[in-house]
Design a protein around this motif. Structure first.
Motif, PDB file in Angstrom:
ATOM      1  N   ALA A  27      11.613  10.455 -11.661  1.00  0.00           N
ATOM      2  CA  ALA A  27      11.461   9.245 -10.839  1.00  0.00           C
ATOM      3  C   ALA A  27      10.053   9.120 -10.293  1.00  0.00           C
ATOM      4  O   ALA A  27       9.504   8.007 -10.200  1.00  0.00           O
ATOM      5  N   ASN A  28       9.441  10.240  -9.925  1.00  0.00           N
ATOM      6  CA  ASN A  28       8.091  10.200  -9.355  1.00  0.00           C
ATOM      7  C   ASN A  28       7.044   9.744 -10.369  1.00  0.00           C
ATOM      8  O   ASN A  28       5.948   9.332  -9.990  1.00  0.00           O
ATOM      9  N   GLN A  29       7.387   9.805 -11.651  1.00  0.00           N
ATOM     10  CA  GLN A  29       6.482   9.285 -12.687  1.00  0.00           C
ATOM     11  C   GLN A  29       6.507   7.752 -12.730  1.00  0.00           C
ATOM     12  O   GLN A  29       5.600   7.120 -13.261  1.00  0.00           O
ATOM     13  N   ILE A  30       7.546   7.195 -12.142  1.00  0.00           N
ATOM     14  CA  ILE A  30       7.715   5.736 -12.116  1.00  0.00           C
ATOM     15  C   ILE A  30       7.191   5.133 -10.825  1.00  0.00           C
ATOM     16  O   ILE A  30       6.586   4.063 -10.822  1.00  0.00           O
ATOM     17  N   LEU A  31       7.406   5.845  -9.738  1.00  0.00           N
ATOM     18  CA  LEU A  31       7.163   5.305  -8.404  1.00  0.00           C
ATOM     19  C   LEU A  31       5.747   5.599  -7.910  1.00  0.00           C
ATOM     20  O   LEU A  31       5.146   6.598  -8.293  1.00  0.00           O
ATOM     21  N   PRO A  32       5.217   4.750  -7.024  1.00  0.00           N
ATOM     22  CA  PRO A  32       3.857   4.967  -6.493  1.00  0.00           C
ATOM     23  C   PRO A  32       3.804   5.987  -5.367  1.00  0.00           C
ATOM     24  O   PRO A  32       2.719   6.320  -4.892  1.00  0.00           O
ATOM     25  N   LYS A  33       4.950   6.479  -4.918  1.00  0.00           N
ATOM     26  CA  LYS A  33       5.017   7.413  -3.803  1.00  0.00           C
ATOM     27  C   LYS A  33       6.140   8.404  -4.094  1.00  0.00           C
ATOM     28  O   LYS A  33       7.190   8.021  -4.593  1.00  0.00           O
ATOM     29  N   PRO A  34       5.954   9.696  -3.774  1.00  0.00           N
ATOM     30  CA  PRO A  34       6.998  10.682  -4.048  1.00  0.00           C
ATOM     31  C   PRO A  34       8.277  10.429  -3.243  1.00  0.00           C
ATOM     32  O   PRO A  34       8.241   9.920  -2.128  1.00  0.00           O
ATOM     33  N   ILE A  35       9.395  10.800  -3.831  1.00  0.00           N
ATOM     34  CA  ILE A  35      10.693  10.695  -3.159  1.00  0.00           C
ATOM     35  C   ILE A  35      10.825  11.800  -2.116  1.00  0.00           C
ATOM     36  O   ILE A  35      10.448  12.942  -2.358  1.00  0.00           O
ATOM     37  N   GLU A  36      11.384  11.450  -0.957  1.00  0.00           N
ATOM     38  CA  GLU A  36      11.694  12.421   0.083  1.00  0.00           C
ATOM     39  C   GLU A  36      13.216  12.575   0.157  1.00  0.00           C
ATOM     40  O   GLU A  36      13.912  11.610   0.473  1.00  0.00           O
ATOM     41  N   ILE A  37      13.729  13.752  -0.136  1.00  0.00           N
ATOM     42  CA  ILE A  37      15.147  14.011   0.086  1.00  0.00           C
ATOM     43  C   ILE A  37      15.301  14.433   1.536  1.00  0.00           C
ATOM     44  O   ILE A  37      14.711  15.423   1.969  1.00  0.00           O
ATOM     45  N   ILE A  38      16.079  13.660   2.291  1.00  0.00           N
ATOM     46  CA  ILE A  38      16.191  13.919   3.721  1.00  0.00           C
ATOM     47  C   ILE A  38      17.546  14.557   4.045  1.00  0.00           C
ATOM     48  O   ILE A  38      18.541  14.303   3.384  1.00  0.00           O
ATOM     49  N   ALA A  39      17.550  15.387   5.075  1.00  0.00           N
ATOM     50  CA  ALA A  39      18.776  16.055   5.513  1.00  0.00           C
ATOM     51  C   ALA A  39      19.721  15.048   6.169  1.00  0.00           C
ATOM     52  O   ALA A  39      19.317  13.948   6.561  1.00  0.00           O
ATOM     53  N   GLY A  40      20.991  15.442   6.294  1.00  0.00           N
ATOM     54  CA  GLY A  40      21.990  14.536   6.844  1.00  0.00           C
ATOM     55  C   GLY A  40      21.681  14.070   8.255  1.00  0.00           C
ATOM     56  O   GLY A  40      21.823  12.882   8.582  1.00  0.00           O
ATOM     57  N   ARG A  41      21.252  14.996   9.123  1.00  0.00           N
ATOM     58  CA  ARG A  41      20.946  14.598  10.499  1.00  0.00           C
ATOM     59  C   ARG A  41      19.684  13.743  10.581  1.00  0.00           C
ATOM     60  O   ARG A  41      19.569  12.887  11.453  1.00  0.00           O
TER      61      ARG A  41
ATOM     62  N   ASN B 288       0.852  -1.192   0.000  1.00  0.00           N
ATOM     63  CA  ASN B 288       0.000   0.000   0.000  1.00  0.00           C
ATOM     64  C   ASN B 288       0.888   1.243   0.000  1.00  0.00           C
ATOM     65  O   ASN B 288       1.790   1.354   0.836  1.00  0.00           O
ATOM     66  N   PRO B 289       0.666   2.193  -0.920  1.00  0.00           N
ATOM     67  CA  PRO B 289       1.505   3.394  -0.965  1.00  0.00           C
ATOM     68  C   PRO B 289       1.591   4.136   0.367  1.00  0.00           C
ATOM     69  O   PRO B 289       2.600   4.791   0.647  1.00  0.00           O
ATOM     70  N   ASP B 290       0.544   4.034   1.199  1.00  0.00           N
ATOM     71  CA  ASP B 290       0.584   4.681   2.508  1.00  0.00           C
ATOM     72  C   ASP B 290       1.570   4.012   3.457  1.00  0.00           C
ATOM     73  O   ASP B 290       1.898   4.570   4.507  1.00  0.00           O
ATOM     74  N   ARG B 291       2.019   2.809   3.074  1.00  0.00           N
ATOM     75  CA  ARG B 291       2.958   2.065   3.919  1.00  0.00           C
ATOM     76  C   ARG B 291       4.304   1.899   3.224  1.00  0.00           C
ATOM     77  O   ARG B 291       5.057   0.965   3.505  1.00  0.00           O
ATOM     78  N   LEU B 292       4.581   2.828   2.318  1.00  0.00           N
ATOM     79  CA  LEU B 292       5.843   2.822   1.568  1.00  0.00           C
ATOM     80  C   LEU B 292       6.485   4.193   1.686  1.00  0.00           C
ATOM     81  O   LEU B 292       5.813   5.222   1.571  1.00  0.00           O
ATOM     82  N   ARG B 293       7.795   4.226   1.939  1.00  0.00           N
ATOM     83  CA  ARG B 293       8.538   5.486   1.930  1.00  0.00           C
ATOM     84  C   ARG B 293       9.773   5.339   1.061  1.00  0.00           C
ATOM     85  O   ARG B 293      10.423   4.283   1.046  1.00  0.00           O
ATOM     86  N   ILE B 294      10.068   6.397   0.337  1.00  0.00           N
ATOM     87  CA  ILE B 294      11.226   6.417  -0.562  1.00  0.00           C
ATOM     88  C   ILE B 294      12.076   7.617  -0.177  1.00  0.00           C
ATOM     89  O   ILE B 294      11.633   8.767  -0.318  1.00  0.00           O
ATOM     90  N   VAL B 295      13.273   7.359   0.335  1.00  0.00           N
ATOM     91  CA  VAL B 295      14.123   8.441   0.816  1.00  0.00           C
ATOM     92  C   VAL B 295      15.395   8.519  -0.009  1.00  0.00           C
ATOM     93  O   VAL B 295      15.931   7.505  -0.466  1.00  0.00           O
ATOM     94  N   ALA B 296      15.877   9.726  -0.207  1.00  0.00           N
ATOM     95  CA  ALA B 296      17.117   9.972  -0.941  1.00  0.00           C
ATOM     96  C   ALA B 296      18.095  10.685  -0.033  1.00  0.00           C
ATOM     97  O   ALA B 296      17.697  11.506   0.800  1.00  0.00           O
ATOM     98  N   THR B 297      19.385  10.401  -0.222  1.00  0.00           N
ATOM     99  CA  THR B 297      20.387  10.904   0.707  1.00  0.00           C
ATOM    100  C   THR B 297      21.381  11.855   0.030  1.00  0.00           C
ATOM    101  O   THR B 297      20.986  12.693  -0.761  1.00  0.00           O
ATOM    102  N   ASN B 298      22.650  11.715   0.332  1.00  0.00           N
ATOM    103  CA  ASN B 298      23.634  12.762   0.063  1.00  0.00           C
ATOM    104  C   ASN B 298      23.751  13.194  -1.401  1.00  0.00           C
ATOM    105  O   ASN B 298      23.852  14.390  -1.687  1.00  0.00           O
ATOM    106  N   ALA B 299      23.762  12.254  -2.329  1.00  0.00           N
ATOM    107  CA  ALA B 299      23.950  12.634  -3.737  1.00  0.00           C
ATOM    108  C   ALA B 299      22.852  13.575  -4.213  1.00  0.00           C
ATOM    109  O   ALA B 299      23.124  14.573  -4.889  1.00  0.00           O
ATOM    110  N   LEU B 300      21.609  13.278  -3.842  1.00  0.00           N
ATOM    111  CA  LEU B 300      20.508  14.151  -4.258  1.00  0.00           C
ATOM    112  C   LEU B 300      20.401  15.388  -3.363  1.00  0.00           C
ATOM    113  O   LEU B 300      19.831  16.393  -3.778  1.00  0.00           O
ATOM    114  N   ARG B 301      20.950  15.319  -2.155  1.00  0.00           N
ATOM    115  CA  ARG B 301      21.040  16.554  -1.355  1.00  0.00           C
ATOM    116  C   ARG B 301      21.970  17.544  -2.032  1.00  0.00           C
ATOM    117  O   ARG B 301      21.742  18.757  -2.030  1.00  0.00           O
TER     118      ARG B 301
END
Length: 518
Positions: free
Chosen positions: A123-137, A98-111
């Protein structure tokens, strides 16, 4: 078209079968996490078993986004295509989640990538859930969550996670991080800087060591002062080092400083990355292995670590446990909002009045405007924090609030979430401009613009800072025509007049605002 190896195809089929079997037992119990790392992309799917996350399938592919960054941090088209190609395969494996139970996180390269949003858009056109770019901490916090749940302990621990472009250092006890840091060093970036010619030399190790020492200057004294009972590592570099030390007879169940010194000499004797042939080093990690060893060796020497354990749990597991907390109404984002409000001495009563008013307006129009529960949470959290900028200056405090929301390290939030909160807070007062609308819509679409306007109505009708102020209700006659009705109560005429004066600002954002009184 890229050719997929037979091994990859077979592995894909095996994973699909395992996921389908787990879904047949209980599809609603599945959780999924995709980690877009600087070196590799990782997929993990798990099921809930009595409140614990049990992994049922995992897959990793070498993508090396960090290797595709040029000197201006522009991500190459070749690297983008490698990433998208991998995500096409991953997308086929998460159809049962279920997309509500899926998370997609991106790290340093996309930061770091200045064109990260171009990759995210495609990428969001491919994936069922948007990508989250997360901070280092935030990455560090999630890594610790994954390690602490995979290796339960009450000790104070130092967790080290060497990635492709960044390395995270966390001191924590139990499930709670105490110190979190993310430093700009990793096995892919070190390979580009110090081992680009494929040669393994004493000079390359020395250059990597010097760079590591410089980076660690910012945290070493503070971390040593806090202290830890034991140290544990996670992710590919440390896992590979642990396996190779065992293979060569240089170590046992953990990575030791003595073993790494012996491994360094062994690698220098090999002299070339092409000669690396260890069972513990997968083919996709061969090129970055010496750089990872060089970094890990210097970390252990600077922080005076003689022995480093290993944890299978890391970022992906942390993401799933964090998601489990959200599903169980234990969302770290709410704790973060409370802590931020306390730090900046927010008037809690006023924040509560505005939050309640904004929530009522939201409920009145959510169906017509197609707003989701996630939008409600975003508006609620921003309403609690819209005045934090007052701690800096009253003049243009909305700008200070927006800056703090966008650029602070706020546990639980992605960079996009923080940017959207910043936009909502920025536009709650003063003039609205058309370029501000473009920024908001580019970030979160028309729905984000609606959230900006809803908070604006809530704040503008709460300027008297009292619960006795006249209530307001909102009707959306069309997306372009809103009608506010001011109810009977204190300052009824003043509130109505204030909203009428604000109507030209709404018009600049494409909404005709009419105001009526009972």
């Amino acid at each position: 078209m890229k050719t997929i190896s037979t091994d990859t195809t077979e592995r894909h089929a095996q994973l699909a079968s395992a996921i389908n079997d787990a879904a047949a037992i209980g599809k609603d119990e599945l959780l999924g996490a995709i980690d877009l790392g600087s070196n590799s992309f990782h997929l993990a799917i798990a099921r809930l078993d009595h409140g614990e996350v049990r992994k049922v399938a995992s897959m990793s592919e070498k993508v090396q986004l960090a290797a595709g960054l040029d000197e201006n941090n522009v991500l190459s088209e070749e690297a983008i295509l490698r990433g998208l190609d991998c995500l096409h395969r991953f997308a086929q494996l998460v159809t049962e989640v279920n997309p509500d139970r899926l998370r997609i996180v991106a790290t340093n390269a996309l930061r770091k990538a200045v064109n990260a949003q171009e990759f995210v858009r495609r990428a969001n056109q491919i994936l069922p859930k948007p990508i989250e770019i997360i901070a280092g901490r935030e990455e560090a916090r999630l890594i610790y969550l994954g390690v602490s749940h995979s290796n339960a302990s009450t000790d104070t621990r130092l967790v080290i996670d060497i990635g492709g472009g960044s390395t995270e250092f966390i001191i924590g006890q139990g499930f709670d991080p105490i110190e979190t840091e993310s430093l700009q060093m990793g096995c892919v970036s070190y390979t580009k800087k110090f081992f680009a010619d494929g040669k393994i030399t004493e000079e390359a190790f020395a250059a990597a060591a010097k760079h590591t020492q410089t980076e660690l200057l910012t945290i070493a004294k503070r971390y040593k002062k806090v202290g830890w009972d034991n140290a544990i590592g996670s992710s590919g570099t440390i896992k590979a080092a642990n396996l190779v030390l065992k293979e060569l007879g240089f170590g046992g169940e953990s990575v030791t400083l003595d073993g790494l010194l012996k491994l360094k000499k062994h690698l220098i004797k090999l002299g070339s990355i092409d000669k690396i042939d260890f069972e513990g080093v997968k083919a996709h990690r061969q090129a970055v292995f010496p750089a990872g060893v060089a970094e890990l060796l210097e970390i252990m020497q600077v922080l005076q670590i003689d022995e480093l354990g290993y944890s299978d749990g890391a970022l992906r597991e942390g993401v799933m446990y964090d998601m489990l907390g959200r599903l169980n109404q234990e969302d770290v984002r709410d704790r973060s909002v409370t802590a931020l409000a306390e730090r900046y001495s927010v008037d809690a009563k006023q924040a509560g009045r505005v939050m309640n008013r904004a929530a009522r307006l939201f409920d009145e129009v959510k169906s017509v405007l197609g707003l989701s529960a996630d939008s409600a949470d975003l508006l609620r959290r921003t309403a609690n924090l819209y005045e934090i900028g007052l701690a800096i200056s009253h003049s243009n405090y909305q700008r200070h609030t927006a800056y703090l929301l966008e650029h602070s390290d706020i546990a639980g939030f992605s960079q996009v979430e923080q940017a959207m909160m910043a936009q909502i807070a920025l536009h709650h007062r003063r003039k609205l401009k058309s370029d501000g609308l473009k920024i908001a819509e580019n970030l979160g679409g028309r729905k984000l613009a609606y959230l900006c306007l809803l908070l604006r109505l809530a704040v503008q009708s709460s300027l008297s800072r009292t619960t006795k102020a006249s209530p307001i209700s909102l009707s959306v006659l069309s997306e372009e025509h809103w009608q506010v009705t001011v109810g009977a109560g204190l300052h009824e005429e003043l509130i109505a007049e204030q909203l009428r004066l604000d109507a030209p600002n709404f018009a600049k954002w494409g909404v005709s605002l009419s105001v009526a009184t009972l």
